[in-house]
Design an enzyme around this catalytic site. Sequence first.
Site, PDB file in Angstrom:
ATOM      1  N   ARG A 167      29.283 -77.727  27.646  1.00 32.78           N
ATOM      2  CA  ARG A 167      28.781 -78.051  28.975  1.00 32.78           C
ATOM      3  C   ARG A 167      27.260 -77.988  29.014  1.00 32.78           C
ATOM      4  O   ARG A 167      26.623 -77.499  28.104  1.00 32.78           O
ATOM      5  CB  ARG A 167      29.358 -77.056  29.995  1.00 32.78           C
ATOM      6  CG  ARG A 167      30.848 -77.199  30.226  1.00 32.78           C
ATOM      7  CD  ARG A 167      31.200 -78.396  31.069  1.00 32.78           C
ATOM      8  NE  ARG A 167      30.277 -78.548  32.192  1.00 32.78           N
ATOM      9  CZ  ARG A 167      30.257 -77.776  33.274  1.00 32.78           C
ATOM     10  NH1 ARG A 167      31.135 -76.800  33.399  1.00 32.78           N
ATOM     11  NH2 ARG A 167      29.387 -77.991  34.226  1.00 32.78           N
ATOM     12  N   ARG A 221      38.470 -86.898  28.463  1.00 35.66           N
ATOM     13  CA  ARG A 221      38.671 -88.236  27.889  1.00 35.66           C
ATOM     14  C   ARG A 221      38.265 -88.265  26.419  1.00 35.66           C
ATOM     15  O   ARG A 221      38.997 -88.762  25.558  1.00 35.66           O
ATOM     16  CB  ARG A 221      37.834 -89.260  28.688  1.00 35.66           C
ATOM     17  CG  ARG A 221      37.823 -90.671  28.102  1.00 35.66           C
ATOM     18  CD  ARG A 221      36.799 -91.541  28.811  1.00 35.66           C
ATOM     19  NE  ARG A 221      35.448 -91.008  28.695  1.00 35.66           N
ATOM     20  CZ  ARG A 221      34.643 -91.208  27.653  1.00 35.66           C
ATOM     21  NH1 ARG A 221      35.057 -91.923  26.620  1.00 35.66           N
ATOM     22  NH2 ARG A 221      33.431 -90.693  27.619  1.00 35.66           N
ATOM     23  N   ARG A 222      37.087 -87.715  26.130  1.00 39.90           N
ATOM     24  CA  ARG A 222      36.620 -87.709  24.729  1.00 39.90           C
ATOM     25  C   ARG A 222      37.496 -86.818  23.858  1.00 39.90           C
ATOM     26  O   ARG A 222      37.842 -87.170  22.730  1.00 39.90           O
ATOM     27  CB  ARG A 222      35.158 -87.238  24.676  1.00 39.90           C
ATOM     28  CG  ARG A 222      34.182 -88.256  25.250  1.00 39.90           C
ATOM     29  CD  ARG A 222      32.774 -87.693  25.359  1.00 39.90           C
ATOM     30  NE  ARG A 222      31.847 -88.705  25.856  1.00 39.90           N
ATOM     31  CZ  ARG A 222      30.748 -88.444  26.548  1.00 39.90           C
ATOM     32  NH1 ARG A 222      30.445 -87.184  26.845  1.00 39.90           N
ATOM     33  NH2 ARG A 222      29.951 -89.403  26.955  1.00 39.90           N
ATOM     34  N   ARG A 229      23.110 -79.398  25.663  1.00 39.20           N
ATOM     35  CA  ARG A 229      24.220 -79.667  24.739  1.00 39.20           C
ATOM     36  C   ARG A 229      23.714 -79.922  23.315  1.00 39.20           C
ATOM     37  O   ARG A 229      24.318 -79.481  22.347  1.00 39.20           O
ATOM     38  CB  ARG A 229      25.054 -80.848  25.245  1.00 39.20           C
ATOM     39  CG  ARG A 229      25.978 -80.451  26.392  1.00 39.20           C
ATOM     40  CD  ARG A 229      26.833 -81.595  26.864  1.00 39.20           C
ATOM     41  NE  ARG A 229      26.113 -82.514  27.731  1.00 39.20           N
ATOM     42  CZ  ARG A 229      26.286 -83.821  27.768  1.00 39.20           C
ATOM     43  NH1 ARG A 229      27.151 -84.402  26.960  1.00 39.20           N
ATOM     44  NH2 ARG A 229      25.606 -84.565  28.614  1.00 39.20           N
ATOM     45  N   LYS A 283      29.267 -92.893  36.277  1.00 35.81           N
ATOM     46  CA  LYS A 283      30.530 -92.310  35.795  1.00 35.81           C
ATOM     47  C   LYS A 283      30.804 -90.935  36.421  1.00 35.81           C
ATOM     48  O   LYS A 283      31.928 -90.460  36.403  1.00 35.81           O
ATOM     49  CB  LYS A 283      30.566 -92.240  34.269  1.00 35.81           C
ATOM     50  CG  LYS A 283      29.627 -91.245  33.621  1.00 35.81           C
ATOM     51  CD  LYS A 283      29.724 -91.333  32.104  1.00 35.81           C
ATOM     52  CE  LYS A 283      28.708 -90.447  31.405  1.00 35.81           C
ATOM     53  NZ  LYS A 283      29.040 -89.038  31.416  1.00 35.81           N
ATOM     54  N   ASP A 284      29.770 -90.294  36.994  1.00 36.44           N
ATOM     55  CA  ASP A 284      29.953 -88.996  37.650  1.00 36.44           C
ATOM     56  C   ASP A 284      30.376 -89.124  39.110  1.00 36.44           C
ATOM     57  O   ASP A 284      30.688 -88.132  39.763  1.00 36.44           O
ATOM     58  CB  ASP A 284      28.643 -88.186  37.626  1.00 36.44           C
ATOM     59  CG  ASP A 284      28.230 -87.773  36.221  1.00 36.44           C
ATOM     60  OD1 ASP A 284      29.121 -87.658  35.363  1.00 36.44           O
ATOM     61  OD2 ASP A 284      27.024 -87.563  35.992  1.00 36.44           O
ATOM     62  N   CYS A 308      37.755 -86.999  37.786  1.00 36.53           N
ATOM     63  CA  CYS A 308      37.265 -86.353  36.564  1.00 36.53           C
ATOM     64  C   CYS A 308      38.381 -85.625  35.839  1.00 36.53           C
ATOM     65  O   CYS A 308      38.143 -84.966  34.847  1.00 36.53           O
ATOM     66  CB  CYS A 308      36.178 -85.342  36.910  1.00 36.53           C
ATOM     67  SG  CYS A 308      34.604 -86.085  37.319  1.00 36.53           S
TER      68      CYS A 308
END
Length: 306
Positions: free
Chosen positions: A143, A125-126, A149, A80-81, A234
């Site tokens: 971040r 997105r979240r 986190r 996903k990155d 992104c």
Amino acid sequence: MKKTIRIGTRDSELAMWQANTVKQALEKLGYQTELVPVKSQGDLVLDKPLYEFGITGIFTKTLDVAMLTNTIDIAVHSMKDVPTALPKGIVEAAVLKRAHTQDILVHKGTDFLNTEGIIATGSLRRKAQWLHKYPNHEVVDLRGNVNTRMQKLEDNEWNGAIFAAAGLERINLKPESYSDLKWMIPAPAQGAMLVVAKEEDEFCRKALSALNHEESEICVHIEREFLRTLEGGCTAPIGALAVIEGDNIHFKGALFSLDGSKKIGTEKTIPVTENEGFGKACAEEVLAAGGAELMKEIKKLINTKG
């Protein structure tokens, strides 16, 4: 098989877990390997949201450079990155079997859900999907790697933070106090690991082809095609999930406004045999339904913030 395959990876605990998984799989096939940890700019600069860097692939760029300058042979990424367009000379060599795709909320009790609350996430997105469902809540930027986190959540007065279930499960960090966010559409390719190699490196490409999981590869490619067609990278709140059920693929994808007030989505099922161009077709439907205008708004707002 005398060549030692140098495996490039970020040096966070999760990235090292992923790289070691590839290392063990290759060694089981009889290859010699060596891990080469590399720090990325995305790991070093923790006080800026990702989109402010103005580029996609902030976590993958350093490894791309290391590969193209022959410091490493292959690189392991959370898929996903990875930007939907790879640098010239670098190709996808294997998509490993996908793990859990879902997002979860790690919380300190859920009494706040129907009142006011503060949720932390570094993902547009979240954030957009959370505000779409809970418009009265505040979302703060979070971040750092998974461990950082989790510690920040502990140290602050926030009600909860959103994580990918797969990341926490892989390094045994999933706590008891969490909720599955089944309503939240994950990031394209969430839960999947990608190994890239140099296009000219036939030795590494052949070695990695044995690790490729075809079902996972089909699904993530549909999701990433959806993302690429919407021009997401992104920098836009885009969720996409393709799942193979028997002979069919079920797809759900959506584009949200940054504040979560707008959602343009699609949901479709087709036979697996017809997957070619499916992600693009779904994205074009979203663009035609107002997504093109919404993407323009999002880019304008992000450029203003940058």
